[in-house]
Each structure stands twice: as structure tokens, then as C-alpha cells.
Design a protein around this motif. Sequence first.
Motif, PDB file in Angstrom:
ATOM      1  N   ARG A  23       0.841  -1.204   0.000  1.00  0.00           N
ATOM      2  CA  ARG A  23       0.000   0.000   0.000  1.00  0.00           C
ATOM      3  C   ARG A  23       0.867   1.242   0.000  1.00  0.00           C
ATOM      4  O   ARG A  23       0.994   1.931   1.009  1.00  0.00           O
ATOM      5  N   ALA A  24       1.465   1.521  -1.145  1.00  0.00           N
ATOM      6  CA  ALA A  24       2.452   2.593  -1.245  1.00  0.00           C
ATOM      7  C   ALA A  24       1.814   3.964  -1.040  1.00  0.00           C
ATOM      8  O   ALA A  24       2.382   4.831  -0.388  1.00  0.00           O
ATOM      9  N   VAL A  25       0.637   4.159  -1.633  1.00  0.00           N
ATOM     10  CA  VAL A  25      -0.086   5.425  -1.465  1.00  0.00           C
ATOM     11  C   VAL A  25      -1.476   5.035  -0.969  1.00  0.00           C
ATOM     12  O   VAL A  25      -2.212   4.363  -1.671  1.00  0.00           O
ATOM     13  N   GLU A  43      10.452  10.140   4.871  1.00  0.00           N
ATOM     14  CA  GLU A  43      11.666   9.345   4.707  1.00  0.00           C
ATOM     15  C   GLU A  43      11.596   8.552   3.397  1.00  0.00           C
ATOM     16  O   GLU A  43      10.531   8.440   2.799  1.00  0.00           O
ATOM     17  N   SER A  44      12.724   7.938   3.017  1.00  0.00           N
ATOM     18  CA  SER A  44      12.659   7.057   1.851  1.00  0.00           C
ATOM     19  C   SER A  44      11.673   5.943   2.142  1.00  0.00           C
ATOM     20  O   SER A  44      11.617   5.434   3.251  1.00  0.00           O
ATOM     21  N   GLY A  45      10.889   5.600   1.144  1.00  0.00           N
ATOM     22  CA  GLY A  45       9.941   4.517   1.319  1.00  0.00           C
ATOM     23  C   GLY A  45       8.611   4.944   1.903  1.00  0.00           C
ATOM     24  O   GLY A  45       7.739   4.132   2.148  1.00  0.00           O
ATOM     25  N   TYR A 231       3.978   9.532   6.007  1.00  0.00           N
ATOM     26  CA  TYR A 231       4.604   8.413   6.713  1.00  0.00           C
ATOM     27  C   TYR A 231       3.899   7.131   6.325  1.00  0.00           C
ATOM     28  O   TYR A 231       2.673   7.035   6.434  1.00  0.00           O
ATOM     29  N   ALA A 232       4.657   6.161   5.851  1.00  0.00           N
ATOM     30  CA  ALA A 232       4.126   4.834   5.523  1.00  0.00           C
ATOM     31  C   ALA A 232       2.873   4.911   4.651  1.00  0.00           C
ATOM     32  O   ALA A 232       1.856   4.294   4.949  1.00  0.00           O
ATOM     33  N   GLY A 233       2.949   5.704   3.583  1.00  0.00           N
ATOM     34  CA  GLY A 233       1.866   5.723   2.608  1.00  0.00           C
ATOM     35  C   GLY A 233       0.732   6.684   2.914  1.00  0.00           C
ATOM     36  O   GLY A 233      -0.194   6.816   2.121  1.00  0.00           O
ATOM     37  N   SER A 279       6.220  -2.482   7.386  1.00  0.00           N
ATOM     38  CA  SER A 279       6.001  -3.030   6.047  1.00  0.00           C
ATOM     39  C   SER A 279       4.660  -2.514   5.552  1.00  0.00           C
ATOM     40  O   SER A 279       3.704  -2.387   6.318  1.00  0.00           O
ATOM     41  N   LEU A 280       4.577  -2.225   4.263  1.00  0.00           N
ATOM     42  CA  LEU A 280       3.319  -1.685   3.737  1.00  0.00           C
ATOM     43  C   LEU A 280       2.428  -2.772   3.155  1.00  0.00           C
ATOM     44  O   LEU A 280       1.423  -2.503   2.534  1.00  0.00           O
ATOM     45  N   ILE A 281       2.842  -4.031   3.364  1.00  0.00           N
ATOM     46  CA  ILE A 281       1.942  -5.134   3.041  1.00  0.00           C
ATOM     47  C   ILE A 281       1.167  -5.424   4.319  1.00  0.00           C
ATOM     48  O   ILE A 281       1.751  -5.774   5.339  1.00  0.00           O
TER      49      ILE A 281
END
Lengths: 325, 347
Positions: A23-25, A43-45, A231-233, A279-281
Amino acid sequence: MVSGGLEVRDLTAYLFTKRGAVRAVDGVSFDIPRGKTLGLVGESGSGKSMTCLALMQLLPRPAGRIVAGEVLLDGVDLLKLSERDMQAVRGKGIAMILQDPTSSMNPVLKVGYQVGEPLREHEKLRGDVLRKRVIDLLRQVRIGAPEERMSAYPHELSGGMRQRAVGAAALACNPRLLIADEPTTSLDVTVQMHYLSLLQEIQQREQFAMLFVTHDIHLVPSICDFVAVMYAGRIVEQGEVEAVFTRPAHPYTRALLKAAPRLDDESDSLEPIPGLPPSLIEPGAGCRFGPRCSHAFDLCAGAYPPETALEESHRVNCWLHGRPA
Amino acid sequence: MSDIVLSAESLTKTFHGRKRWLFGRPPVIHAVSNVDLRLHEGETVGVVGESGSGKTTLARLLLQLEWPTSGTVRFRGRAVDELAPPGVREFRQTVQAVFQDPYSSLSPRMRIGEIVAEPLVVSRQLAGTDVLRRVAEALERVGLEAGSAQRYPHELSGGQRQRVAIARALASSPKAIILDEPVSSLDVSIRVQILNLLRELQAQSGLAYLFISHDLSSVRYLCRRVMVMYLGRVIEEGPAAAVLARPKHPYTQLLRMAAIPRWKGRGDQNPLFQADEAGDTLNLPSGCAFHPRCPYSAPVCIRERPVARELGPGRYMACHGYEEPLHEADARHAGDAGVSNRSPLLE
């Protein structure tokens, strides 16, 4: 927000991988009025670049897909356009400047050809008319001796000049939205300062909306009117720059502001943010920053905090500010 | 004062560019000119400057990856070009390096454990299980878990990779580490982790660092002394806190101004803001190399190269302008609290 510009509503874009959907965005919403700049920090990611690619509908294929949302540019929903119509928007309605000018230019084509490419593609200009426009554009981004520089190859220009040439190509068709994804990260500080003031100058004249993406939160006040912290998507805090920087509400924003060394700050020990982004999964139901947050309490793990308005345009997603009644 | 680990005297390096035509003379690139440097045990010296200022060439000269055109590098007082083979081996173990890009400085085909062990094996310092023990120690000191020895670089994040590069340098128990832009490719939020790690390691074992960076904030955070380089020369030098808070040379002032966050649309009126990009070492300007970009440049700056003068204990600067009456008048206005003696406009 009727006067045009960009409105993004619940933009959701996933990367479908073997291990599951990343779930990137994840439900990103923001507005950028004409002539204004929004800084997207994280941050990156955290999904900054994926957001940019989703706006352009250039997500990596076949994994990336936009799952939901609206992207309104001057009132037109770009997600409803056909691929053919969208192709006409790229480079004309929306232009993009990437981080590394060395890899975003083709090394075997002359600078003038590459700067003129959008004009050839979108406005079908050829010959002398095209040449004059390209010289004009190069002059606009303060490249000296544009007649000679036109027939130079990218490697013959300095890094700063190359990035300005990329800028000239991006501005060629008077875009309504300029996406600048870490445009100055590979430049020296002095060149960066120069480049940013040039971008602002052109923006004031042309009145395009700008999305300025950076991992360096301290760069934001000098170029942006609004800021969104990702942050995190997800966007965890957004608002006018002055409000967010003087009264940061989200623990992550505060941590980011404190984690970077500043030249005018005499403090001798800085606190890095502990832990790693999730993790974004299947990231879980609670606040995604919760596991790293020093203020976390029982509510944080249970459900994602709703958006709370703190003052005009300053909004935050954090249980510290929006406890259920 | 503690012992000097590494020093350099009038270090100069020129390269020859490509000939423009068949019988032409190859152009000369003055990468590093007349640099003096002393690195004491347990201290951190910062080197700042834009790209092309000679920072990396200086690092390569100190590491003996490049031979100087003239001048000497000394290792514990002895000239390195006179060292006998055992001395060279000792030098290689005692002076280590960490480079900017942890993506290209770690072999993608080697496991982390092998990467960290390689210098030990090559230099035959240790063998067998001693190597494994030393590797485990080094990984622990940089905050990586023991299991990461079995992993490959692509499985690690940028910050973790830079920790591996530091562990590799630490494995041979060095006295000095040359850090060439060690945090520049990392996220701002990760930088502090690495900077704090470097500090801890120094406190534990009295390492000396030469910290090369274009990021003044990191230099301010980590270094005691700083040298500012412009087109191959040191133009200002002194205690980091003083040089970066109250720079005297217009170039250092420009760097400081560019590094300080400001609010949009406020305070961009300083003449230094008009300054263009750096010149290049191929066509070095006459006199003071900074004069084409300097808003205060006078005829003397075009004619003569300024020599470094001592302004205070350990504080040097090479600029003609500093003693001119104009600037003294400015100094009275600005007072000591101002950013500089030259430009009250700055604040």
C-alpha cells in the motif's frame, strides 16, 4: 479552492507483488492552489515518489495500479481520462523534474533537442520557431550563451546547469502543475539555493501549482506555502508551512524536525527516530507510526486516528489530538 | 596535545586534462594546491566545500590512493613515501576509509561477513576463528545484529549499508578514518543515527576522523575543527563552532547562508545571493579564485592571490578584504554577534 490548481482526493495506489499488495499510497488527499507550492516530506519509502508517479499515471507496470481516488487538475479528473488524453496532459498539463539530472537527460542527444522535445510533441513546433522558443527557455533558466549551449551535450554542462536545462524542458509548455521530486538533492548547497530561487521566480510569473518533494524537512520553509508530512503511505499532518513548523502536532513531524542537524542550532545531541517504518503489506489497523512513537497509548494500536482540524488548514491524524468522545 | 596521526605539508596535486588538438598542450587541472593539515588522535577535522573544491582528491592523497605532485603526507611524523613495506602495511591498517555511496562501495556478490572480514584476511592480521570473532565484534559495535553477517548488501537499507562500511573500517582497529561524504546519500533522518554512531565510536576508542562533507550542518554537529576549501585551496580554517557561526571569508558566508533554512519570500536580499556557480579548476581565475563570485571583489583580488593570515588562535583566512577600512566599519556596525564582519544585511 475553485480558482483551479490541483485537488487530490483519497488517492490510493498499490503495488501488487508476489508477497501481497504494497500500500504505497494509501488514501492521500491534498490541494495545491494555482501559484502555490506544497512540500511533500517524508523518509525514503514513505510513498512520496509513488504519489508523484500516481499523479502522472506512470506507476511501474505491471505491478502498480491506482485503486481509488480522484486527481482533479483545474476541475478535470485525470483518472477518468483515456490513456491517449492522459498522454497529452503529461509534459503539457503536468511536468516533472526528477532528482538526478544526469539520468533524466539522454546523454547522446543535444541539450537544445531535449529542451525542445515537449514543444515538438505537444505544440508541433518545428524549425526556426522551435529554435527561438528553446533559446528563450534556456535564457529564462539563466543559462548563459544559449545559442551555443543548445548544441552542447548534457555532459558538457555542470550539474546545476543540467538541472536548469531539465527545468527548461519541464516549463516549455507552460504546465499547470510542476512536480519536482527531490530536484536539488544532487546539487551543491549554493547551487541548490540558486535553483530554488529561480524556480520561485518563474512560478510567480507563470502561476503554476507546484508539488515539491523532499526528504529534507528544513528545505521546506524556504520554498513552500503548504507542507504535507507523509509516513508509511499516508499523510499524517498537513497545513500552512508556518503553522506546521512553529506548532508541529504529530509526534512524527516533531521527530523529523528534531532529527536533522541544523547549522543555526547549537544543540549538541540530536535524537534519531528509533525503529524502522512498517512493512506496507498489510500494515495493520492502528496508527502506523505507533510502534516508533514515544507518546503511543492504548488507542494507537487499535484504530487509525481520524483527521483532526487544529486551525484553519492545519490538520493532523493522531489520537493525541482527536480522542473519541 | 595528543599525538598527530596524520599530517600533510603543502600538499599539491595537478592532473592533466585531455589535449584539445594534436600538438596542443594538455590543460592542467589544479585539484589540490598547498594544503596543510594535521589530524590529532581522537579529534574530528571537517573539510567542506562545493563539488570541484578538491575535497575528495585530498582524501585520496591522504589515503595514498593518489601520489601528490608535490608536498608530503606524514603518518605519525614519518613521510609516507619513505615508509618500508612493514610501515606501509601498518599505515594501511591504521588509516581506513568510508566512502559516500554504500551502494557502490560494497560488493553485491559478497555477504556482509565476507565484506567486513576482507581487509583482515588480505592484510593477514588474523586467521580462522579470530577473524569471525573480530567481524562479529565490529558488526556489534556499529549496531548490526550478528545474523546480518550472512546477508547480502541488497537486503539492507542505505543506513545499514553505511554501518557495514564503517564496520569494515573498524575491523582492522584503525587510529584514523577518512570519511568522504559518509552521510550525503542518506535520508536526513538517518544521518543523525550515523553521526551519533561515529561519535560513540570515537568516544570509545579515541579514533581520529577526517570528515569530508558539503553539508555544513553535519560538520557543525561532528567536528571540532573545520577547513573550508575552494577550488583546491583552503580559504578559511579554525574551530568549527566559530568558523560556521561567524564566518569571515565571503565564500564561507555564502555556504552558511545557503545552509540555513529561511521562510519563503523573506530575506533574500543579500548580495551574496547573486553569486553564481563555482568556477572550475581547469580555468582557475587569477588572483583570488573566488573573485568572480565575490560581491566585495576589488582590483587587488584579481591581481594577487591572498595569503592565509592568522586571525586568532588556530583561526586562518585567506582574503584581501578583511583588513580594508570598509569592512572594519562594517564590523563596528555588525558587532561580534552578527553573522559576519562584512554584511550586516545577513541578519
